[in-house]
Design a protein around this motif. Structure first.
Motif, PDB file in Angstrom:
ATOM      1  N   THR A  24       0.903  -1.160  -0.036  1.00 60.95           N
ATOM      2  CA  THR A  24      -0.004  -0.074   0.105  1.00 60.95           C
ATOM      3  C   THR A  24       0.935   1.328  -0.078  1.00 60.95           C
ATOM      4  O   THR A  24       0.379   2.376  -0.288  1.00 60.95           O
ATOM      5  CB  THR A  24      -0.911  -0.002   1.251  1.00 60.95           C
ATOM      6  N   ASP A  25       2.111   1.166   0.459  1.00 62.47           N
ATOM      7  CA  ASP A  25       2.958   2.219   0.551  1.00 62.47           C
ATOM      8  C   ASP A  25       3.579   2.711  -0.944  1.00 62.47           C
ATOM      9  O   ASP A  25       4.086   1.921  -1.510  1.00 62.47           O
ATOM     10  CB  ASP A  25       4.119   2.108   1.470  1.00 62.47           C
ATOM     11  N   SER A  26       3.312   3.935  -1.523  1.00 66.44           N
ATOM     12  CA  SER A  26       3.742   4.245  -2.773  1.00 66.44           C
ATOM     13  C   SER A  26       5.185   4.047  -2.915  1.00 66.44           C
ATOM     14  O   SER A  26       5.497   3.728  -4.059  1.00 66.44           O
ATOM     15  CB  SER A  26       3.321   5.638  -3.042  1.00 66.44           C
ATOM     16  N   ALA A  27       5.978   4.453  -2.072  1.00 64.48           N
ATOM     17  CA  ALA A  27       7.500   4.502  -2.287  1.00 64.48           C
ATOM     18  C   ALA A  27       7.918   3.320  -2.344  1.00 64.48           C
ATOM     19  O   ALA A  27       8.725   2.693  -3.025  1.00 64.48           O
ATOM     20  CB  ALA A  27       8.085   5.125  -1.015  1.00 64.48           C
ATOM     21  N   LEU A  28       7.308   2.009  -1.472  1.00 61.25           N
ATOM     22  CA  LEU A  28       7.802   0.758  -1.525  1.00 61.25           C
ATOM     23  C   LEU A  28       7.458   0.042  -2.691  1.00 61.25           C
ATOM     24  O   LEU A  28       8.074  -0.792  -3.693  1.00 61.25           O
ATOM     25  CB  LEU A  28       7.234  -0.146  -0.310  1.00 61.25           C
ATOM     26  N   LYS A  29       6.047   0.470  -3.382  1.00 62.54           N
ATOM     27  CA  LYS A  29       5.703  -0.034  -4.649  1.00 62.54           C
ATOM     28  C   LYS A  29       6.669   0.658  -5.802  1.00 62.54           C
ATOM     29  O   LYS A  29       7.045  -0.567  -6.624  1.00 62.54           O
ATOM     30  CB  LYS A  29       4.228   0.819  -5.044  1.00 62.54           C
ATOM     31  N   GLU A  30       7.184   1.627  -5.736  1.00 60.65           N
ATOM     32  CA  GLU A  30       7.984   2.168  -6.674  1.00 60.65           C
ATOM     33  C   GLU A  30       9.178   1.583  -6.534  1.00 60.65           C
ATOM     34  O   GLU A  30       9.911   0.958  -7.515  1.00 60.65           O
ATOM     35  CB  GLU A  30       8.212   3.651  -6.541  1.00 60.65           C
ATOM     36  N   LEU A  31       9.522   1.269  -5.418  1.00 62.24           N
ATOM     37  CA  LEU A  31      11.094   0.380  -5.299  1.00 62.24           C
ATOM     38  C   LEU A  31      10.905  -0.846  -5.781  1.00 62.24           C
ATOM     39  O   LEU A  31      11.767  -1.543  -6.455  1.00 62.24           O
ATOM     40  CB  LEU A  31      11.394   0.232  -3.636  1.00 62.24           C
ATOM     41  N   MET A  32       9.814  -1.812  -5.421  1.00 64.51           N
ATOM     42  CA  MET A  32       9.610  -3.139  -5.937  1.00 64.51           C
ATOM     43  C   MET A  32       9.226  -2.976  -7.666  1.00 64.51           C
ATOM     44  O   MET A  32       9.832  -3.973  -8.165  1.00 64.51           O
ATOM     45  CB  MET A  32       8.442  -3.754  -5.114  1.00 64.51           C
ATOM     46  N   ARG A  33       8.859  -2.062  -7.955  1.00 66.51           N
ATOM     47  CA  ARG A  33       8.509  -1.912  -9.508  1.00 66.51           C
ATOM     48  C   ARG A  33       9.978  -1.798 -10.195  1.00 66.51           C
ATOM     49  O   ARG A  33      10.381  -2.268 -11.203  1.00 66.51           O
ATOM     50  CB  ARG A  33       7.820  -0.719  -9.740  1.00 66.51           C
ATOM     51  N   ASP A  34      10.828  -1.063  -9.555  1.00 67.07           N
ATOM     52  CA  ASP A  34      12.343  -0.806 -10.017  1.00 67.07           C
ATOM     53  C   ASP A  34      13.046  -1.828 -10.040  1.00 67.07           C
ATOM     54  O   ASP A  34      13.676  -2.399 -10.823  1.00 67.07           O
ATOM     55  CB  ASP A  34      13.148   0.228  -9.308  1.00 67.07           C
ATOM     56  N   PHE A  35      12.974  -2.814  -9.011  1.00 67.34           N
ATOM     57  CA  PHE A  35      13.538  -3.876  -8.416  1.00 67.34           C
ATOM     58  C   PHE A  35      13.130  -5.167  -9.638  1.00 67.34           C
ATOM     59  O   PHE A  35      13.935  -5.795 -10.274  1.00 67.34           O
ATOM     60  CB  PHE A  35      13.349  -4.532  -7.430  1.00 67.34           C
ATOM     61  N   CYS A  36      11.742  -4.877 -10.005  1.00 68.58           N
ATOM     62  CA  CYS A  36      11.373  -6.079 -11.349  1.00 68.58           C
ATOM     63  C   CYS A  36      11.908  -5.474 -12.501  1.00 68.58           C
ATOM     64  O   CYS A  36      12.543  -6.500 -13.368  1.00 68.58           O
ATOM     65  CB  CYS A  36       9.599  -5.887 -11.179  1.00 68.58           C
ATOM     66  N   LYS A  37      12.174  -4.412 -12.665  1.00 71.45           N
ATOM     67  CA  LYS A  37      12.647  -3.734 -14.038  1.00 71.45           C
ATOM     68  C   LYS A  37      14.067  -4.429 -13.898  1.00 71.45           C
ATOM     69  O   LYS A  37      14.664  -4.747 -15.243  1.00 71.45           O
ATOM     70  CB  LYS A  37      12.677  -2.290 -13.882  1.00 71.45           C
ATOM     71  N   LYS A  38      15.036  -4.305 -13.057  1.00 70.57           N
ATOM     72  CA  LYS A  38      16.134  -5.003 -12.808  1.00 70.57           C
ATOM     73  C   LYS A  38      16.195  -6.302 -13.190  1.00 70.57           C
ATOM     74  O   LYS A  38      17.178  -6.830 -13.668  1.00 70.57           O
ATOM     75  CB  LYS A  38      16.700  -4.404 -11.306  1.00 70.57           C
ATOM     76  N   LEU A  39      15.348  -6.869 -12.855  1.00 70.90           N
ATOM     77  CA  LEU A  39      15.349  -8.442 -13.033  1.00 70.90           C
ATOM     78  C   LEU A  39      14.473  -8.724 -14.380  1.00 70.90           C
ATOM     79  O   LEU A  39      14.504  -9.873 -14.714  1.00 70.90           O
ATOM     80  CB  LEU A  39      14.378  -9.140 -11.747  1.00 70.90           C
ATOM     81  N   ASP A  40      14.292  -7.600 -15.236  1.00 69.56           N
ATOM     82  CA  ASP A  40      13.572  -7.777 -16.510  1.00 69.56           C
ATOM     83  C   ASP A  40      12.482  -8.657 -16.315  1.00 69.56           C
ATOM     84  O   ASP A  40      12.026  -9.698 -16.977  1.00 69.56           O
ATOM     85  CB  ASP A  40      14.489  -8.628 -17.462  1.00 69.56           C
ATOM     86  N   LEU A  41      11.459  -8.220 -15.233  1.00 70.59           N
ATOM     87  CA  LEU A  41      10.262  -8.966 -14.763  1.00 70.59           C
ATOM     88  C   LEU A  41       9.174  -8.215 -14.726  1.00 70.59           C
ATOM     89  O   LEU A  41       9.297  -7.205 -14.184  1.00 70.59           O
ATOM     90  CB  LEU A  41      10.647  -9.621 -13.628  1.00 70.59           C
ATOM     91  N   ASP A  42       8.184  -8.489 -15.362  1.00 69.06           N
ATOM     92  CA  ASP A  42       6.632  -7.883 -15.366  1.00 69.06           C
ATOM     93  C   ASP A  42       6.460  -7.974 -13.717  1.00 69.06           C
ATOM     94  O   ASP A  42       6.115  -9.041 -13.382  1.00 69.06           O
ATOM     95  CB  ASP A  42       5.902  -8.356 -16.060  1.00 69.06           C
ATOM     96  N   PRO A  43       6.030  -6.909 -13.042  1.00 67.95           N
ATOM     97  CA  PRO A  43       5.520  -7.128 -11.834  1.00 67.95           C
ATOM     98  C   PRO A  43       4.217  -7.897 -11.770  1.00 67.95           C
ATOM     99  O   PRO A  43       4.256  -8.695 -10.511  1.00 67.95           O
ATOM    100  CB  PRO A  43       5.203  -5.695 -11.370  1.00 67.95           C
ATOM    101  N   GLU A  44       3.458  -8.244 -12.476  1.00 72.48           N
ATOM    102  CA  GLU A  44       2.453  -8.971 -12.550  1.00 72.48           C
ATOM    103  C   GLU A  44       2.547 -10.364 -12.923  1.00 72.48           C
ATOM    104  O   GLU A  44       1.826 -11.105 -12.721  1.00 72.48           O
ATOM    105  CB  GLU A  44       1.324  -8.459 -13.714  1.00 72.48           C
ATOM    106  N   THR A  45       3.816 -10.754 -13.038  1.00 77.47           N
ATOM    107  CA  THR A  45       4.073 -12.064 -13.164  1.00 77.47           C
ATOM    108  C   THR A  45       3.675 -13.112 -12.083  1.00 77.47           C
ATOM    109  O   THR A  45       3.524 -14.283 -12.682  1.00 77.47           O
ATOM    110  CB  THR A  45       5.834 -12.418 -13.748  1.00 77.47           C
TER     111      THR A  45
END
Length: 97
Positions: A45-66
């Protein structure tokens, strides 16, 4: 994980006012801490954590919906190849004992 103990570690400063752990070190270890909770990305629910995890998924070349299983698998490979700061990890582990 105790949020107050985490904040104490992340916000600790050196005598010159610089943080002991810089932003990059903290941002590198936070996804691992989140994954250890077993919570799904959808539960954030925290927007900063959401953004951090989205960035991490990009680093992994992974769609966050996977899905959580694939994220956990790829994160394990990533952290094996790119381990976070060892001193920071040790402090985090000790803070939870």
């Amino acid at each position: 994980m105790n949020a107050a103990k985490l904040a104490e570690i992340f916000e600790r400063q050196l005598p010159n006012g610089m943080f002991v752990y810089d932003d990059a070190q903290v941002r590198e270890v936070l996804p691992a801490l989140f994954l250890l909770t077993g919570d799904s990305l959808e539960s954030i629910t925290d927007s900063a954590l959401k953004e951090l995890m989205r960035d991490f998924c990009k680093k992994l070349d992974l769609d966050p919906e996977t899905g959580q299983d694939e994220l956990t698998r790829r994160a394990a490979v990533y952290y094996k190849e790119n381990p976070p700061d060892a001193t920071l990890l040790r402090e985090l582990q000790q803070s939870q004992e």
